[in-house]
Motif scaffolding. Structure first.
Motif, short mmCIF file in Angstrom:
data_model
loop_
_atom_site.label_atom_id
_atom_site.label_comp_id
_atom_site.label_asym_id
_atom_site.label_seq_id
_atom_site.Cartn_x
_atom_site.Cartn_y
_atom_site.Cartn_z
N UNK A 1 -23.17 14.13 38.82
CA UNK A 1 -22.54 15.07 39.73
C UNK A 1 -21.42 15.83 39.03
N UNK A 2 -21.27 17.08 39.40
CA UNK A 2 -20.25 17.88 38.73
C UNK A 2 -18.87 17.28 38.96
N UNK A 3 -18.07 17.31 37.94
CA UNK A 3 -16.77 16.65 37.97
C UNK A 3 -15.70 17.68 38.32
N UNK A 4 -15.17 17.55 39.53
CA UNK A 4 -14.15 18.50 39.96
C UNK A 4 -12.77 17.88 39.87
N UNK A 5 -11.79 18.71 39.67
CA UNK A 5 -10.38 18.31 39.67
C UNK A 5 -9.64 19.38 40.45
N UNK A 6 -8.41 19.03 40.85
CA UNK A 6 -7.59 20.07 41.47
C UNK A 6 -7.38 21.17 40.44
N UNK B 1 -11.41 25.76 53.62
CA UNK B 1 -12.32 24.99 52.76
C UNK B 1 -13.24 25.91 51.95
N UNK C 1 -11.36 27.24 49.09
CA UNK C 1 -11.11 26.21 48.09
C UNK C 1 -12.38 25.90 47.30
N UNK C 2 -13.50 25.87 48.03
CA UNK C 2 -14.77 25.58 47.35
C UNK C 2 -15.05 26.66 46.31
N UNK D 1 -12.54 26.41 43.33
CA UNK D 1 -12.79 25.29 42.43
C UNK D 1 -14.07 25.49 41.63
N UNK D 2 -15.08 26.08 42.29
CA UNK D 2 -16.32 26.33 41.54
C UNK D 2 -16.07 27.29 40.40
N UNK E 1 -28.44 23.52 48.44
CA UNK E 1 -28.34 22.18 48.98
C UNK E 1 -27.04 21.99 49.76
N UNK E 2 -25.96 22.51 49.14
CA UNK E 2 -24.65 22.41 49.75
C UNK E 2 -24.62 23.18 51.08
#
Lengths: 787, 219
Positions: A398-403, A417, A420-421, A424-425, A687-688
């Protein structure tokens, strides 16, 4: 392998909108390539056949007056195969139906064809009879511009008398494929034409019985052209020779060569940009495809399919794109090529000029198009081939997200949201986001490349007709005249101001470079014909330094302060050694200026003038023109308004038609790139988005999550694209810089607005199309599969 | 070539009662997923009716079904389906933001025992933790119906048990009617009722006299 081929076919059918968009972009690149190469080949074929069959000369020279016996001596120069001497004079014409005077170049022809050199191609009518006075052939563009048929008449000022001429035929000459007034750049077929008359009629009218003032030569294949030119110059010097020159400096041939050079540039740059865009789209699409088919690839590999079979499978899809893109591109190239040829046929007159769909061009188009497809897909195909079966069986971690960086400063509190999505992407996948941005930006850049010609044309027009040439008309005398003649002009009806000029034919030499280039003497502080520097500030001519325009400075490879030799080819033929005082701004043609009194001093002459620039009261123009038409000592009148109009009718139309094609291509590319970017973004997030829908998000809410990101990327991409476009426009403009016109890379505000609007519109339309896919998401599927 | 009609479900007549914990048991292809999709308003039966309170779900259009899911249904997926770019808390807020009577996200996370991990992204959580975040996301809106599709399917026993505990607790504390589909017979013990499906039909309905504690379940 049949099953794998079936998968290929089904994958291609499933992905058809994306692949079609890529193919459409490719077809634009292939089309411009095929069109340019075919236009080059068509022009070259027509020119070579014409020159050969109609014996286009190799060397040309004009002089004041020489006895016919000189012709025989010229023929003895080593390397000269054939000589034709003739009489050629510029006269003022009064054409029925036209208020202003026109300029005609009268050229003598022998009694009987063939002439041995520079044959004429008779389009209509008949050859003039050597014994009938006043019969003439008119050049086709001039005849067409006036709707002249055999039998039409016009009046010419021949040696001070207004004589009536009858046009008995319409003809073409290889010396005038591009018909333009000597020293000018733009054709003006209404106000400049060539008329051919029998020598027996023309020579006596200009006191040229047993004499000539123009000579053309054909050289033997082994001849040394510079040596022949030097020998010819020595022979004609005492007869007022104005400097012999080869085909390189022959006006019509130079324009034709210039056009071919520009076409060669155009056959490389725009197709390169378009095909890079194709490769780019395919790279984005196929990276996505390979990522989503990891498990399929692993299964195939586990079953024993080889690496190269897998790579070949994806390259096969690229091949499908290449086939469609190339076929459509060749078809479009042929159609647009035919249209461009029509346009060329109006500027370049050949007895026969057909559009040739060049086989080699088509082959190059196919190769380059396929190359672009392979270049786009090869990376993804190799990644697929390199997947180890066991590794590929496992879904990607799974893709590794951070702030994100921006969040640490609290920006996320402002965002929902969805925001933010998106943020972050974008930050999580900077390379992919940057590539998407670059793709959308590229679409904007291509639109600017397609459209900037409008701004360049506007700038050339503004500079030529508002900044430098502020006169309403320019009058040239048959012979250099006394200042009285210029003063007389000032008293003519409607003339508000008259500024004299002195023009002498000369050869400029700087180091080992030389060029036939007349020098124009202008009064210091001239208000009508102005010479300006790069910042468009007037240059005050003073002293005997020479001011040359930018193109000429480049051709001679000189800068301010460099020494230059002026070999004057008139009168006492002095050789002046001076320096380049300044380099003046200029987009069109080459000019060399000196302060008028300094030039006269150097020529050791009094206040002689060659002509004058006039500022005319618009209300009394007609009156003035009527007077000028019959004026005995005037060889030509150039009218600014007419020059403007002809610029618009000819070059501008030429440039703008190419612009239209480029705009069509650019718009296709913009849509192709943006649509594919949107589709890939959708595929990556399907999918999301389906999850959100199951959780109770409405279609609109789910779409906002997707389209918000696309919108954010587009907002960043548009300014980036406009900047890239500006850079590309400057690059293309500099690459097109020839001896005739140097295109300024001027991008109009309207072009920027247009590019930004098309990109925004393409994004909106692509967004709507993709949104429909959000509406059709399979919500059940999402429960069963891993994202 | 005519399409062959395949019935995923046929002749199903079933009532779910408020607050009960139901396990839908059956092998793959038995029709249990289809049944869950129909209950969740994701799929519609070709014939027959599905009623939720006084609404006929089979008569609703897409917008009304979206509203039904949004207001009444919580979903838990086999593969969690968390949004990787949102933290645990934000994933929960994704749902609380759009529903009218939700509890605070922190409360939902507390229900699944993840109060301390709200700021972690999915990639920083274990599988069981991810599934518990998914459960918190499902219950934050105080759903009337909680539908779970193989919630332990991707988990080891220990983690699976912790997820089942969370589901049981939520069922008790929120009173949401909970339907869990599974092919795992062991899980049946924790339900009020066990509905077994086979070949698209209800094979049996068994009421457990006493529910087992999830901690005692093993497979």
């Amino acid at each position: 392998m049949r099953a794998l081929r079936r998968k290929l076919l089904r994958d291609v059918l499933r992905m058809w909108p994306q692949l079609l968009a890529a193919a459409a972009v490719m077809s634009c690149g292939v089309a411009t390539l095929v069109m340019s190469i075919s236009a080059i080949r068509s022009l070259e074929t027509a020119r070579d056949a014409y020159y050969e069959r109609y014996r286009f000369p190799d060397v040309f020279a004009h002089l004041k007056r020489a006895p016919d016996s000189l012709g025989a001596r010229i023929a003895e120069i080593d390397g000269v195969a054939r000589v034709r001497t003739r009489v050629a004079v510029d006269v003022n014409l009064d054409v029925p139906g036209m208020s202003e005077p026109a300029t005609g170049r009268l050229v003598s022809i022998p009694d009987n064809a063939p002439f041995g050199l520079s044959e004429l191609h008779l389009r209509h009518g008949r050859m003039p009879s050597p014994d009938a006075p006043g019969e003439a052939l008119a050049s086709e563009p001039f005849a067409e511009a006036h709707g002249m048929r055999p039998g039409a008449t016009l009046r010419a000022v021949i040696n001070g008398r207004l004589d009536e001429l009858t046009v008995v035929g319409v003809a073409l000459s290889p010396e005038h494929v591009y018909q333009v007034r000597p020293g000018e750049v733009l054709p003006d077929d209404r106000r400049y034409g060539v008329l051919w008359m029998p020598e027996r009629q023309l020579a006596p009218a200009f006191d040229m019985d047993g004499a000539f003032n123009d000579v053309i030569l054909a050289l033997s294949p082994t001849a040394n052209e510079p040596a022949v030119i030097a020998a010819l110059d020595r022979m004609t010097e005492e007869y007022g020779g104005a400097g012999a020159y080869g085909r390189r400096d022959q006006e019509s041939d130079r324009f034709l060569r210039n056009e071919l050079d520009e076409l060669r540039t155009m056959s490389v740059l725009p197709p390169s940009i378009f095909l890079s865009a194709t490769a780019f789209i395919l790279a984005i699409v196929f990276s996505r495809v390979v990522r989503s088919q990891r498990e399929q690839v692993a299964t195939l590999r586990a079953f024993g399919y080889g690496r190269w079979t897998i790579a070949g499978h994806y390259l096969g899809m690229a091949f499908a794109v290449a086939v469609v893109g190339c076929v459509a591109g060749v078809a479009m190239g042929a159609a647009f090529g035919a249209s461009v040829t029509d346009m060329y046929a109006r500027f370049f007159r050949f007895p026969r000029f057909d559009f040739v769909l060049d086989g080699q061009g088509v082959l190059i188009g196919l190769m380059v198009g396929s190359g672009a497809a392979v270049a786009g897909v090869i990376g993804a195909a190799l990644r697929a081939a390199a997947l180890a079966p066991a590794e590929a069986m496992r879904p990607e971690s799974p893709p590794d997200y951070r702030a994100t960086m921006l969040e640490r400063i609290g920006v996320h509190r402002l965002l929902g949201p969805a925001g933010r999505m998106a943020l972050r992407r974008i930050e999580r996948q900077p390379v992919r986001s940057a590539l998407s941005c670059l793709g959308i930006g590229l679409a904007g850049a291509v639109l600017i490349v397609g459209g900037f010609a409008q701004g360049s044309v506007d700038e050339i027009m503004h500079f030529a007709f508002s900044v430098t040439q502020r006169q309403s008309a320019t009058v040239t005398f048959v012979e250099p005249a006394s200042p009285d003649a210029a003063h007389e002009l000032k008293r003519l009806p409607g003339v508000l101001r008259s500024e004299p000029f002195r023009a002498v034919p000369a050869r400029l030499r700087a180091g080992h470079r030389s060029r036939l280039q007349g020098v124009v003497g202008l009064p210091a502080g001239s208000a009508l014909a102005r010479v300006v520097d790069r910042d468009e500030r007037p240059i005050l001519l003073h002293g005997d330094g020479l001011v040359v325009t930018e193109i000429l400075a480049d051709l001679l490879d000189v800068r301010e302060g460099d020494p230059i030799v002026i070999e004057v080819l008139e009168g006492q033929r002095p050789v002046l050694e001076t320096t380049i005082a300044r380099v003046a701004k200029g987009y069109v043609g080459t000019e060399a200026y000196m302060e008028i009194d300094a030039l006269r001093r150097q020529l050791d002459e009094g206040a002689v003038v060659s002509g004058a620039h006039l500022d005319v009261d618009e209300a009394r123009e007609e009156e003035l023109y009527a007077w000028l038409k019959g004026a005995p000592r005037i060889a030509g009148v150039t009218i600014k308004a007419a020059a403007l109009e002809s610029f618009h009718d000819t070059i501008a139309e030429n440039i703008l038609r190419m612009r239209l094609f480029n705009m069509i291509f650019a718009t296709v590319i913009a849509f192709g790139v943006v649509y594919n970017t949107a589709r890939v973004a959708f595929a990556e997030r399907a999918h999301e988005l389906a999850t959100l829908r199951v959780l109770g998000f409405t279609r609109t809410e789910a779409s906002v999550v997707l389209l918000g990101e696309l919108a954010a990327l587009t907002v960043v991409a548009i300014p980036v694209g406009l900047l890239m476009g500006r850079g590309l426009a400057a690059f293309i403009a500099s690459a097109l810089g020839g001896e005739t016109i140097r295109m300024p890379a001027q991008v109009n505000a309207s072009t920027y607005v247009f590019a930004a609007t098309v990109v925004a519109f393409a994004t909106a339309v692509s967004g709507l199309v993709v949104r429909r896919r959000v509406d059709r998401l399979d919500l059940v599927e999402v429960l069963k599969t891993k994202g | 070539m005519g399409a062959v009609e395949v019935h995923a479900l046929r002749g199903v007549d079933l009532d779910l009662y408020a607050g009960e914990f139901v396990v839908l048991l059956g092998p793959s292809g038995s029709g249990k997923s289809t049944l869950l999709n129909i209950l969740g308003g994701l799929d519609a039966p070709t014939t027959g009716t599905v009623r939720y309170l006084d609404h006929d779900l089979t008569k609703l259009d897409d917008a009304a079904l979206t509203r039904y899911r949004r207001e009444h249904v919580g979903f838990v997926f086999q593969f969690y389906n968390l949004i990787p770019s949102l933290t645990a808390r934000e994933n929960v807020e994704l749902v609380s933001d759009i529903s009218s009577r939700s509890m605070p996200a922190a409360e939902a996370l507390a229900l699944v025992g993840l109060s301390e991990r709200g700021d972690h992204f999915p990639s920083q959580l274990s599988g069981g933790e991810q599934q518990r975040v998914a459960i918190a996301r499902a219950v934050v809106k105080r759903p009337d119906v909680l539908l779970c599709d193989e919630p332990t399917g991707a988990l080891d026993v220990k983690t699976g048990v912790s997820v089942l505990s969370a589901l049981t607790r939520i069922n008790t504390e929120t009173g949401a009617t909970t339907a869990v589909i599974t092919h795992n017979v062991a899980i049946a013990a924790i339900a009020d009722r066990v509905i077994s499906l086979s070949g698209g039909r209800i094979a049996s309905v068994v009421r457990n006299e006493s529910k087992a504690d999830p901690g005692s379940v093993a497979w």
